[in-house]
Design a protein around this motif. Structure first.
Motif, PDB file in Angstrom:
ATOM      1  N   LEU A  34       0.820  -1.208   0.000  1.00 51.85           N
ATOM      2  CA  LEU A  34       0.000   0.000   0.000  1.00 51.85           C
ATOM      3  C   LEU A  34       0.857   1.263   0.000  1.00 51.85           C
ATOM      4  O   LEU A  34       0.492   2.270  -0.607  1.00 51.85           O
ATOM      5  N   THR A  48       2.128   2.026  -3.490  1.00 55.58           N
ATOM      6  CA  THR A  48       1.097   2.457  -4.433  1.00 55.58           C
ATOM      7  C   THR A  48       0.430   3.757  -3.993  1.00 55.58           C
ATOM      8  O   THR A  48      -0.612   4.134  -4.532  1.00 55.58           O
ATOM      9  N   ARG A  68      -1.019   4.535  -1.115  1.00 62.43           N
ATOM     10  CA  ARG A  68      -2.183   4.436  -0.228  1.00 62.43           C
ATOM     11  C   ARG A  68      -1.826   4.592   1.243  1.00 62.43           C
ATOM     12  O   ARG A  68      -2.700   4.801   2.066  1.00 62.43           O
ATOM     13  N   ARG A 105      -1.132   7.228  -7.014  1.00 61.68           N
ATOM     14  CA  ARG A 105      -2.406   6.511  -7.037  1.00 61.68           C
ATOM     15  C   ARG A 105      -3.044   6.552  -8.424  1.00 61.68           C
ATOM     16  O   ARG A 105      -3.738   5.616  -8.821  1.00 61.68           O
ATOM     17  N   VAL A 117      -9.393  -3.163   1.916  1.00 62.31           N
ATOM     18  CA  VAL A 117      -9.095  -1.951   1.151  1.00 62.31           C
ATOM     19  C   VAL A 117      -9.826  -1.936  -0.184  1.00 62.31           C
ATOM     20  O   VAL A 117     -10.529  -0.977  -0.510  1.00 62.31           O
ATOM     21  N   SER A 118      -9.680  -2.974  -0.977  1.00 65.14           N
ATOM     22  CA  SER A 118     -10.320  -3.016  -2.305  1.00 65.14           C
ATOM     23  C   SER A 118     -10.892  -4.409  -2.550  1.00 65.14           C
ATOM     24  O   SER A 118     -10.413  -5.155  -3.400  1.00 65.14           O
ATOM     25  N   ALA A 166      -9.453   0.054  -6.358  1.00 66.99           N
ATOM     26  CA  ALA A 166      -8.397   0.964  -6.781  1.00 66.99           C
ATOM     27  C   ALA A 166      -8.878   1.870  -7.891  1.00 66.99           C
ATOM     28  O   ALA A 166      -9.698   1.505  -8.717  1.00 66.99           O
ATOM     29  N   ASP A 212      -9.675   8.934  -5.010  1.00 69.38           N
ATOM     30  CA  ASP A 212      -8.271   9.211  -5.244  1.00 69.38           C
ATOM     31  C   ASP A 212      -8.081  10.471  -6.058  1.00 69.38           C
ATOM     32  O   ASP A 212      -7.094  11.172  -5.929  1.00 69.38           O
ATOM     33  N   THR A 229      -3.457  10.191   2.868  1.00 74.38           N
ATOM     34  CA  THR A 229      -4.763   9.695   2.485  1.00 74.38           C
ATOM     35  C   THR A 229      -4.686   8.227   2.153  1.00 74.38           C
ATOM     36  O   THR A 229      -3.695   7.747   1.639  1.00 74.38           O
ATOM     37  N   THR A 230      -5.775   7.486   2.447  1.00 74.84           N
ATOM     38  CA  THR A 230      -5.852   6.071   2.131  1.00 74.84           C
ATOM     39  C   THR A 230      -7.224   5.793   1.561  1.00 74.84           C
ATOM     40  O   THR A 230      -8.108   6.628   1.590  1.00 74.84           O
ATOM     41  N   GLU A 231      -7.398   4.582   1.033  1.00 75.03           N
ATOM     42  CA  GLU A 231      -8.685   4.206   0.475  1.00 75.03           C
ATOM     43  C   GLU A 231      -9.602   3.800   1.608  1.00 75.03           C
ATOM     44  O   GLU A 231      -9.463   2.736   2.206  1.00 75.03           O
ATOM     45  N   ALA A 246      -6.277   1.475   5.139  1.00 77.02           N
ATOM     46  CA  ALA A 246      -4.827   1.403   5.241  1.00 77.02           C
ATOM     47  C   ALA A 246      -4.340   1.942   6.562  1.00 77.02           C
ATOM     48  O   ALA A 246      -3.350   1.467   7.117  1.00 77.02           O
TER      49      ALA A 246
END
Length: 345
Positions: free
Chosen positions: A57, A60, A62, A85, A96-97, A314, A319, A330-332, A336
């Protein structure tokens, strides 16, 4: 200029130097150093709880690292997290996803294509006739499904098959297809070999190699790296500070490996409020102020289940709301941050 753009590799080079992430309970990973060329297959190998998912994460965009540096396609982390992102996509990452078990395969694909067209398309694309826009979306879906090796005709009910009825390998293929709809330069997949038979594991790695051979750089978390992949090993949290292990597989060698140390004695002292040059863990200056703001943001984040799978996968519109120069952690959907707080993923 167009000719020069075509000569650039599609995949994103990944470079990490002393990369580390620390949460309130200690280090999730640290001292990760390696270099992967565009179109490489990188296997992040280690036992569960050794920081593998946190590293995935962080690379990428996240999660926000606390030490060291990293560059994804020339974009520096953590300063360019939002930009990273935009060029990366996640396969299925628990918490997360995730895929929505109530959705069908076709619903997932159509929704992702719709979001891709709405938030990543140019103004000219939005002005096209509806029939033309639908044709473009259908072409993207077909391209991604073919690249992921997902045979819709072989599913029990074709595209109307519910996600809950998919086998583990089929669900993995679907999550990769959803990620590839956005044509990312970097694809990240968690738990690649989890609950797979030997035959299915071989198919999964063959799929990821094919994606990498097509030019997309692939990061894959696994318990055991396959031959020919660039292997990055995360050590168990019980490892003594300062230790590391070589990560070479055939002719492919990583420049270094990471170590995870959430059980570090110094972290334990800080957690207990012992004296520290920087002060107690809970009373550090601006750094802990930032952590508390991130924690508050995670609490206020929208529940992924409340708005269907679009909010958690994702490349979601969440994002795109952050500028490329943002340094916000920031995270999803805040998932995260939860992983960072545990320090074990």
């Amino acid at each position: 200029m167009g000719a020069e753009a075509e000569e650039l590799p599609h995949g994103a080079a990944v470079v990490a130097d002393g990369f580390g992430l620390k949460g309130p309970r200690g280090w999730a990973f640290r001292e990760v150093s390696f270099r992967a060329e565009p179109g490489a297959l990188v296997a992040i190998e280690g036992p569960s709880g050794s920081g593998r998912t946190c590293l995935l994460l962080a690379l990428t965009g996240r999660m926000k690292a606390k030490e060291g540096t990293a560059e994804i396609g020339g974009l520096a982390l953590p300063r360019k997290m939002a930009a990273v992102r935009r060029i990366s996509a996640l396969g299925q990452v628990p918490g997360v996803s995730e895929l929505d078990s109530a959705f069908t395969v076709a619903e997932h694909l159509n929704e992702r294509a719709l979001l891709q067209r709405r938030y990543d398309g140019s103004v000219r694309t939005l002005l096209r006739r509806p029939a033309e826009r639908r044709a473009i979306s259908r072409a993207r879906i077909d391209e991604a499904v073919a690249a992921a090796g997902l045979d819709l005709a072989a599913l029990p009910k074709g595209g109307r098959t519910s996600v809950r009825d998919l086998e583990r390998l089929e669900a993995l293929r679907l999550s990769i297809a959803l990620a590839l709809i956005g044509r990312p330069r970097l694809l990240a997949v968690d738990d690649t070999d989890l609950k797979l038979s030997d035959a299915d594991r071989a198919e999964a790695w063959a799929l990821l190699r094919a994606v990498a051979d097509s030019g997309t750089t692939v990061l894959a978390v696994c318990s055991e790296a396959p031959e020919g992949a660039l292997r990055i090993t995360t050590l168990d949290g019980a490892a003594e500070p300062g230790t590391s292990s070589s990560a070479a597989d055939g002719s492919t060698t990583a420049e270094g490996v990471g170590k995870t140390a959430p059980g570090d004695p110094e972290d334990a002292k800080n957690a207990k409020g012992a004296e520290d040059p920087e002060g107690p863990e809970g009373a550090e200056g601006s750094e802990d102020s930032e952590d508390s703001e991130d924690s508050e943001a995670a609490k206020n984040a929208e529940d992924p289940k409340s708005s269907g799978p679009a909010a958690t996968r994702a490349g979601s519109p969440a994002d795109g709301d952050v500028t490329g120069d943002s340094t916000e952690d920031t995270t999803e959907e805040g998932a995260a941050d939860a992983l960072a707080e545990t320090g074990r993923a």
